[in-house]
Design an enzyme around this catalytic site. Structure first.
Site, PDB file in Angstrom:
ATOM      1  N   GLU A  61       0.955   3.900   1.759  1.00 19.63           N
ATOM      2  CA  GLU A  61       1.453   4.332   3.069  1.00 19.63           C
ATOM      3  C   GLU A  61       2.643   3.489   3.528  1.00 19.63           C
ATOM      4  O   GLU A  61       3.625   4.011   4.063  1.00 19.63           O
ATOM      5  CB  GLU A  61       0.352   4.210   4.141  1.00 19.63           C
ATOM      6  CG  GLU A  61      -0.897   5.008   3.867  1.00 19.63           C
ATOM      7  CD  GLU A  61      -1.975   4.152   3.205  1.00 19.63           C
ATOM      8  OE1 GLU A  61      -1.698   3.508   2.183  1.00 19.63           O
ATOM      9  OE2 GLU A  61      -3.110   4.134   3.726  1.00 19.63           O
TER      10      GLU A  61
ATOM     11  N   CYS B 215      -6.166   1.782   5.818  1.00 22.64           N
ATOM     12  CA  CYS B 215      -6.736   0.514   6.262  1.00 22.64           C
ATOM     13  C   CYS B 215      -6.126   0.141   7.619  1.00 22.64           C
ATOM     14  O   CYS B 215      -5.254   0.848   8.138  1.00 22.64           O
ATOM     15  CB  CYS B 215      -6.449  -0.576   5.231  1.00 22.64           C
ATOM     16  SG  CYS B 215      -4.715  -1.084   5.161  1.00 22.64           S
TER      17      CYS B 215
ATOM     18  N   CYS C 199      -2.252  -0.304   7.491  1.00 20.34           N
ATOM     19  CA  CYS C 199      -1.519   0.948   7.385  1.00 20.34           C
ATOM     20  C   CYS C 199      -1.655   1.786   8.658  1.00 20.34           C
ATOM     21  O   CYS C 199      -0.706   2.446   9.073  1.00 20.34           O
ATOM     22  CB  CYS C 199      -1.973   1.730   6.161  1.00 20.34           C
ATOM     23  SG  CYS C 199      -1.483   0.904   4.631  1.00 20.34           S
TER      24      CYS C 199
ATOM     25  N   HIS D 145       0.854  -1.189   0.000  1.00 23.24           N
ATOM     26  CA  HIS D 145       0.000   0.000   0.000  1.00 23.24           C
ATOM     27  C   HIS D 145       0.893   1.243   0.000  1.00 23.24           C
ATOM     28  O   HIS D 145       2.021   1.214   0.510  1.00 23.24           O
ATOM     29  CB  HIS D 145      -0.893   0.018   1.244  1.00 23.24           C
ATOM     30  CG  HIS D 145      -1.981  -1.013   1.230  1.00 23.24           C
ATOM     31  ND1 HIS D 145      -3.034  -1.012   2.103  1.00 23.24           N
ATOM     32  CD2 HIS D 145      -2.162  -2.089   0.417  1.00 23.24           C
ATOM     33  CE1 HIS D 145      -3.841  -2.038   1.845  1.00 23.24           C
ATOM     34  NE2 HIS D 145      -3.324  -2.710   0.832  1.00 23.24           N
TER      35      HIS D 145
HETATM   36 ZN   LIG Z   1      -3.421   0.202   3.682  1.00 24.14          ZN
END
Ligand SMILES: [Zn+2]
Length: 154
Positions: free
Chosen positions: A59, A87, A90, A57
């Protein structure tokens, strides 16, 4: 992209990274990390498909790059800008990295874990919570996602 944003604000840079991610066939999410004194440490977009890595991801990639750049596993005083509400994975990484402030664009009622779902930073087992500012450039951030998923369905 919105017209009320200059092209060099952190969120504008994150939006550009999200757009680039869409160009690679990734869900358009982009992230930027600034140091305590405002230096741009890292910019990343999703690379889940490209790296065949479910944890890639924006992040996570930005946190890894910023930590490497600072030579520290803790990003004390750093601020993270991301186009979509993080999410649970993260949010955990943001907490472990000791991010000072989190700015996010669009809310994610389905997968978000900050103001939706598990509300990670509000849990007693979360030992560091950043200051959170949601809804920054929310319009262009959610428009990118809408266009991406509309194109996939057609
Ligand atoms: Zn994430």
């Amino acid at each position: 992209m919105s017209t009320d944003e200059t092209t060099d604000t952190p969120m504008a840079i994150a939006l550009a990274a999200a757009e680039a991610a869409a160009g690679r066939g990734e869900v358009p999410v982009g992230a930027v990390i600034l140091s305590a004194d405002g230096e741009l440490l890292a910019t990343a977009g999703n690379r889940i498909v490209e790296l065949k890595d479910p944890t890639a991801h924006a992040e996570i990639l930005a946190i890894r790059a910023a930590a490497e750049r600072l030579g520290s596993e803790r990003l004390i005083g750093c601020d993270l800008y991301v186009t979509l509400e993080p999410c649970a994975m993260c949010a955990g990484a943001i907490s472990f990295a000791r991010i000072r402030r989190l700015y996010y664009g669009a809310e994610d009622p389905k997968g978000g874990a900050v103001d939706n779902g598990p509300r990670f930073f509000g849990q007693p087992t979360c030992h560091h919570a950043p200051e959170v500012y949601g809804g920054l450039s929310e319009g262009p951030a959610s428009e990118l996602l809408r266009q991406f998923f509309a194109a996939r369905r057609s």
